[in-house]
Design an enzyme around this catalytic site. Structure first.
Site, PDB file in Angstrom:
ATOM      1  N   ASP A 141       0.871  -1.185   0.000  1.00 20.34           N
ATOM      2  CA  ASP A 141       0.000   0.000   0.000  1.00 20.34           C
ATOM      3  C   ASP A 141       0.901   1.227   0.000  1.00 20.34           C
ATOM      4  O   ASP A 141       2.089   1.153   0.311  1.00 20.34           O
ATOM      5  CB  ASP A 141      -0.888  -0.001   1.250  1.00 20.34           C
ATOM      6  CG  ASP A 141      -2.104   0.899   1.110  1.00 20.34           C
ATOM      7  OD1 ASP A 141      -3.217   0.377   0.881  1.00 20.34           O
ATOM      8  OD2 ASP A 141      -1.953   2.144   1.217  1.00 20.34           O
ATOM      9  N   ARG A 169     -16.379   4.079  -3.716  1.00 18.93           N
ATOM     10  CA  ARG A 169     -17.433   5.085  -3.879  1.00 18.93           C
ATOM     11  C   ARG A 169     -18.130   5.421  -2.559  1.00 18.93           C
ATOM     12  O   ARG A 169     -18.126   4.635  -1.621  1.00 18.93           O
ATOM     13  CB  ARG A 169     -18.542   4.674  -4.851  1.00 18.93           C
ATOM     14  CG  ARG A 169     -18.516   3.413  -5.485  1.00 18.93           C
ATOM     15  CD  ARG A 169     -19.701   3.338  -6.419  1.00 18.93           C
ATOM     16  NE  ARG A 169     -20.148   1.969  -6.445  1.00 18.93           N
ATOM     17  CZ  ARG A 169     -21.275   1.565  -6.966  1.00 18.93           C
ATOM     18  NH1 ARG A 169     -22.111   2.441  -7.483  1.00 18.93           N
ATOM     19  NH2 ARG A 169     -21.584   0.302  -6.964  1.00 18.93           N
ATOM     20  N   ARG A 195     -19.712   4.022 -10.086  1.00 20.01           N
ATOM     21  CA  ARG A 195     -18.323   3.550 -10.191  1.00 20.01           C
ATOM     22  C   ARG A 195     -17.542   4.452 -11.154  1.00 20.01           C
ATOM     23  O   ARG A 195     -16.365   4.694 -10.973  1.00 20.01           O
ATOM     24  CB  ARG A 195     -18.283   2.106 -10.702  1.00 20.01           C
ATOM     25  CG  ARG A 195     -18.871   1.107  -9.726  1.00 20.01           C
ATOM     26  CD  ARG A 195     -18.786  -0.309 -10.259  1.00 20.01           C
ATOM     27  NE  ARG A 195     -19.444  -1.255  -9.377  1.00 20.01           N
ATOM     28  CZ  ARG A 195     -20.715  -1.624  -9.480  1.00 20.01           C
ATOM     29  NH1 ARG A 195     -21.485  -1.141 -10.433  1.00 20.01           N
ATOM     30  NH2 ARG A 195     -21.237  -2.483  -8.621  1.00 20.01           N
ATOM     31  N   ARG A 241     -23.864 -12.226  -6.599  1.00 21.91           N
ATOM     32  CA  ARG A 241     -25.015 -11.453  -6.080  1.00 21.91           C
ATOM     33  C   ARG A 241     -26.323 -12.002  -6.682  1.00 21.91           C
ATOM     34  O   ARG A 241     -27.311 -12.197  -5.981  1.00 21.91           O
ATOM     35  CB  ARG A 241     -24.859  -9.978  -6.441  1.00 21.91           C
ATOM     36  CG  ARG A 241     -23.791  -9.311  -5.610  1.00 21.91           C
ATOM     37  CD  ARG A 241     -23.647  -7.827  -5.886  1.00 21.91           C
ATOM     38  NE  ARG A 241     -22.740  -7.260  -4.901  1.00 21.91           N
ATOM     39  CZ  ARG A 241     -21.847  -6.299  -5.145  1.00 21.91           C
ATOM     40  NH1 ARG A 241     -21.769  -5.754  -6.350  1.00 21.91           N
ATOM     41  NH2 ARG A 241     -21.074  -5.848  -4.194  1.00 21.91           N
ATOM     42  N   HIS A 263     -19.087  -3.920 -15.646  1.00 21.75           N
ATOM     43  CA  HIS A 263     -19.421  -3.889 -14.220  1.00 21.75           C
ATOM     44  C   HIS A 263     -20.042  -2.529 -13.899  1.00 21.75           C
ATOM     45  O   HIS A 263     -19.491  -1.729 -13.165  1.00 21.75           O
ATOM     46  CB  HIS A 263     -18.132  -4.112 -13.419  1.00 21.75           C
ATOM     47  CG  HIS A 263     -18.348  -4.279 -11.954  1.00 21.75           C
ATOM     48  ND1 HIS A 263     -19.283  -5.126 -11.417  1.00 21.75           N
ATOM     49  CD2 HIS A 263     -17.714  -3.714 -10.889  1.00 21.75           C
ATOM     50  CE1 HIS A 263     -19.211  -5.073 -10.102  1.00 21.75           C
ATOM     51  NE2 HIS A 263     -18.280  -4.216  -9.757  1.00 21.75           N
TER      52      HIS A 263
END
Ligand code: APR
Length: 312
Positions: free
Chosen positions: A35, A84, A90, A153, A177
């Site tokens: 990171d 978001r 997105r 989902r 997406h």
């Protein structure tokens, strides 16, 4: 001496750290968590290693801010970027995340020239295209995670509707997406039975709509970030298919060169995933409605990519 596979996860936020945790707990690979924030990946890696005794895994995870530590990774998962907030699509993330993902790929590629890159950062299809162009890797080794998540989902909503075991649901969601993703009911089955024979057309449409906005529903509830349990699980399913060379057939954001009438674009389609990355793209027969919807979704991706070119 036997060496474990090496997976680098870029971004030690919610999606990245949860994906890293799932990978080490499943003993799929040793993990490097990287990171930009100093201390964050090191702290999370240390904490995860201290769960090894209880969880019983021998794989290792280290945290770092130095790309040298990522050298010779077999798979690199990119989750770096901002998530978001309520009211954002997105696509609103594009300017910020393009800079972040572009920079990440420039750092990753020289250290791991043979790696397979899985992009998770949003807007997914555009970020995957950017990673492909920036890395110079063959398209077979650069793809994005979205279809597995959108399909999982969809599976959950189908199982809920039918009150049946999720294990028997085989969902299929194609396309980008975004809001124009394409759930495909006649290829979504409960143990081989198309859901069109089990659920009314009206209810299927409602389930499709909830699937398309599945991510936004969670953002609306969380308020400060976006989903990560299902996204990380979906990512790790892809990592597992690659590392075990299992040739699982999964919907993946893949580079299309004429398939489904789509050219030089990334879009979600069924592929076989194995040790070389995308082993095969399946061009399945779609009815006119679904094919049009897939092409519309690809057009939306194209518009986003056009914005990227402006940004570059
Ligand atoms: N290099 C490495 N890491 C970075 C960089 C960079 N240039 N820029 C940001 N990061 C890190 C942040 O420091 C943070 O730890 O990326 C991490 C993102 O984590 P979160 O904010 O928790 O976001 P998360 O929920 O994990 O989502 C990450 O995945 O699903 C997508 O839309 C989502 O684009 C978002 C991404």
């Amino acid at each position: 001496m036997y060496k474990n596979p090496k997976v680098t996860v870029v971004g030690a936020g919610f999606v990245g750290s949860t994906a890293a945790q799932r990978i080490v707990e499943k003993q799929l690979a040793d993990v490097v968590l990287i990171d930009i924030v100093e201390g964050l990946p090191q702290g999370k890696a240390l904490d995860m290693m201290q769960s090894a005794a209880t969880e019983g895994f021998d794989t290792k995870i280290i945290g770092t801010n130095d790309y040298k530590d990522t050298a010779n990774s077999d798979v690199v998962v990119i989750t770096a970027g901002i998530a978001r907030k309520p009211g954002m699509s997105r696509d609103d993330l594009i300017a910020t995340n393009a800079k972040i993902v572009g920079g990440v790929v420039e750092n990753i590629a020289p250290h791991s020239p043979n790696a397979i890159i899985i992009v998770v950062s949003n807007p997914l299809d555009a970020m995957t295209w950017l990673a492909f162009k920036k890395s110079g890797f063959p398209a077979q080794r650069v793809f994005g995670m979205a279809g597995v998540l959108d399909s999982s989902r969809y599976a959950r909503f189908i199982a809920e509707e039918l009150n049946c075991s999720i294990k028997d649901v085989r969902p299929m969601v194609l396309g980008g997406h975004g809001d124009s993703m394409v759930p495909v009911p006649h290829y979504s089955t409960v143990n081989g039975i198309p859901i069109t024979q089990l659920i009314s057309a009206e209810r299927i449409e409602a389930i499709n709509a909830r699937t398309r906005t599945g991510g936004a529903e969670i953002v609306g509830l969380l308020k400060t970030g976006s989903a990560y349990y299902a996204p990380s699980a979906s990512t790790v399913a892809m990592v597992e298919a690659i590392l075990l060379n299992s040739n699982r057939v999964l919907p993946v954001c893949a580079y299309l060169q004429g398939e489904y009438g789509v050219q030089d674009l990334y879009c979600g389609v069924p592929v076989a995933l194995g040790k070389d990355g995308i082993q095969k793209i399946f061009e399945i027969e779609l009815n006119e409605t679904d094919l049009k919807a897939l092409q519309k979704s690809a057009n939306d991706v194209q518009e986003l990519i056009a914005k990227l070119t402006v940004l570059a």
